[in-house]
Design a protein around this motif. Structure first.
Motif, short mmCIF file in Angstrom:
data_model
loop_
_atom_site.label_atom_id
_atom_site.label_comp_id
_atom_site.label_asym_id
_atom_site.label_seq_id
_atom_site.Cartn_x
_atom_site.Cartn_y
_atom_site.Cartn_z
N ARG A 104 0.81 -1.17 -0.23
CA ARG A 104 0.28 -0.11 -0.04
C ARG A 104 0.80 1.03 0.06
O ARG A 104 1.65 1.42 1.05
CB ARG A 104 -0.86 0.10 1.27
CG ARG A 104 -1.91 -1.14 1.26
CD ARG A 104 -2.89 -1.09 2.46
NE ARG A 104 -3.49 -0.11 2.45
CZ ARG A 104 -4.54 0.19 3.21
NH1 ARG A 104 -4.83 -0.51 3.98
NH2 ARG A 104 -5.54 1.36 3.15
N ALA A 105 0.81 1.98 -1.01
CA ALA A 105 1.65 3.28 -1.34
C ALA A 105 1.19 4.08 -2.14
O ALA A 105 0.45 3.76 -3.07
CB ALA A 105 3.25 2.67 -1.79
N ARG A 106 1.21 5.33 -1.90
CA ARG A 106 0.93 6.45 -2.74
C ARG A 106 1.80 6.73 -3.61
O ARG A 106 3.08 6.93 -3.50
CB ARG A 106 0.60 7.78 -1.94
CG ARG A 106 -0.72 7.90 -1.15
CD ARG A 106 -0.76 9.00 -0.48
NE ARG A 106 -0.82 10.27 -1.45
CZ ARG A 106 -0.67 11.42 -1.15
NH1 ARG A 106 -0.52 11.90 0.23
NH2 ARG A 106 -0.72 12.52 -2.07
N ILE A 107 1.64 6.98 -4.93
CA ILE A 107 2.49 7.43 -6.01
C ILE A 107 2.65 9.12 -5.95
O ILE A 107 1.54 9.82 -6.12
CB ILE A 107 2.28 6.86 -7.43
CG1 ILE A 107 2.10 5.39 -7.46
CG2 ILE A 107 3.20 7.69 -8.49
CD1 ILE A 107 1.64 4.88 -8.79
N ARG A 108 3.78 9.59 -5.79
CA ARG A 108 3.62 11.04 -5.70
C ARG A 108 4.85 11.48 -6.87
O ARG A 108 5.86 10.89 -6.91
CB ARG A 108 4.15 11.55 -4.34
CG ARG A 108 3.06 11.31 -3.57
CD ARG A 108 3.59 12.01 -2.15
NE ARG A 108 3.36 13.60 -2.19
CZ ARG A 108 3.46 14.40 -1.19
NH1 ARG A 108 3.86 13.93 -0.08
NH2 ARG A 108 3.39 15.55 -1.58
N HIS A 109 4.60 12.47 -7.43
CA HIS A 109 5.52 13.17 -8.63
C HIS A 109 6.43 14.09 -7.95
O HIS A 109 6.11 15.02 -7.23
CB HIS A 109 4.73 13.69 -9.62
CG HIS A 109 3.82 12.52 -10.45
ND1 HIS A 109 2.80 13.01 -11.28
CD2 HIS A 109 3.84 11.33 -10.52
CE1 HIS A 109 2.08 11.90 -11.48
NE2 HIS A 109 2.71 10.85 -11.08
N ILE A 110 7.75 14.11 -8.48
CA ILE A 110 8.83 15.01 -8.13
C ILE A 110 9.34 15.63 -9.44
O ILE A 110 9.11 14.92 -10.26
CB ILE A 110 9.81 14.58 -7.15
CG1 ILE A 110 10.67 13.55 -7.86
CG2 ILE A 110 9.17 14.06 -5.93
CD1 ILE A 110 11.94 13.01 -7.06
N PRO A 111 9.62 16.69 -9.34
CA PRO A 111 10.67 17.30 -10.52
C PRO A 111 11.56 16.48 -11.21
O PRO A 111 12.39 16.10 -10.37
CB PRO A 111 10.88 18.79 -10.33
CG PRO A 111 10.00 19.10 -9.03
CD PRO A 111 9.78 17.81 -8.14
#
Length: 305
Positions: free
Chosen positions: A239-246
């Motif tokens: 269970r993990a959130r995908i987050r975007h970074i530059p």
């Protein structure tokens, strides 16, 4: 040599058969009736074994009808002369030894889409895409080996991001990057080609009929990066959130990691590049030879549940 369907009566030498891709090629060849000779440092999953250290000697290919060369030094080590030399010994010098030993036998050489220049647009990559500017020792040495194989008249297959049963690189690395319930990915969602190991094995065993040259190999359609990653996480119970970074921030972190790491860094410029930009392989040439991939990521993930 007609290799569609049954391989009864065909003696196939598979280098690197103790590994992920080579093992699948060996099992598939045996299932189709071939007599399999596993050539490498360790025995393969089926057939007979002939010892070969790709970094030191020529292999014994006597009595075989077809050679599928899967043996390779893989990984994403920190930059430096030691890593470059270790990969060159197998991916370049080992390829040269293999090609000499093959004589007039047909050779299918398993290459990599990592050879394609990352500085050029890869939204639809054809086989004539420039093969320069690679970001690591693996890509550089595979590009040199690729050129040797083409010059020798081999069929060169260029898969991208091979996954499936026994994968020790792609998906395990992805899962290891989850931290505190979060997976950071560089930049927005992009389309990416992936290759089921079963599709690659099927191509390896039919490609000896193809005209010498390079052929992209991948699943039938590209995947949405974020959708595919999310499916992989769920299939593994993560269970993990995908987050975007530059991407620029990820690239800076990769440069630092490569500088301070003594082995394989937790993040590399190559990894950032492969995740941050569209990389879709054009399969037109393989399709023209009558090859069509049948396996998908969904098929594989269903086996994990």
């Amino acid at each position: 040599m007609r290799l569609r369907g049954s391989l009864a009566g065909v003696r196939v030498a598979v280098t690197g058969a103790s590994g992920f891709c080579g093992g699948q090629v060996a099992r598939t060849a045996a299932a189709r009736g071939a007599e399999v000779v596993c050539v490498g440092r360790r025995p393969g999953p089926v057939g007979t074994h002939r010892f070969w250290d790709a970094a030191r000697a020529e292999p014994d290919l006597s009595g075989t009808d077809l050679v599928v060369h899967c043996a390779a030094a893989v990984g994403d080590p920190s930059p430096g002369p030691a890593a470059e030399a270790a990969m060159r010994a197998v991916n370049v010098d080992g390829t040269a030894r293999l090609l000499r030993a093959a004589g007039g036998r047909p050779v299918v050489w398993v290459g990599s889409a990592s050879v394609y220049d990352p500085r050029r647009d890869r939204s639809l990559v054809r086989e004539d895409h420039p093969r320069t500017g690679q970001l690591g020792a693996y890509g550089r040495t595979k590009a040199t080996g690729d050129a040797l194989a083409l010059a020798a008249g081999a069929v060169v297959l260029r898969p991208r991001a091979v996954y499936g049963p026994g994968d020790t690189q792609l998906l395990p690395r992805l899962l290891s990057r989850v931290r505190a319930g979060t997976l950071l990915l560089p930049g927005p969602d992009v389309p990416l080609s992936l290759t089921a190991v079963e599709n690659l094995a099927d191509a390896c065993l039919t490609a000896a009929d193809w005209a010498p040259g390079a052929y992209n190999i991948a699943d039938a359609r590209p995947y949405s990066r974020d959708t595919a990653v999310g499916a992989v996480l769920r299939a593994h119970g993560v269970r993990a959130r995908i987050r975007h970074i530059p991407p620029a921030l990820a690239l800076a972190a990769a440069r630092i990691a490569e500088t301070v790491s003594r082995g394989e860094p937790p993040l590399s410029r190559y990894a950032v590049d492969q995740l941050a930009h569209p990389v879709v392989l054009d399969l037109t040439l393989a399709h023209a030879r009558g090859w069509s991939p049948t396996h998908t990521l969904t098929d594989y993930l269903a086996t994990l549940r």
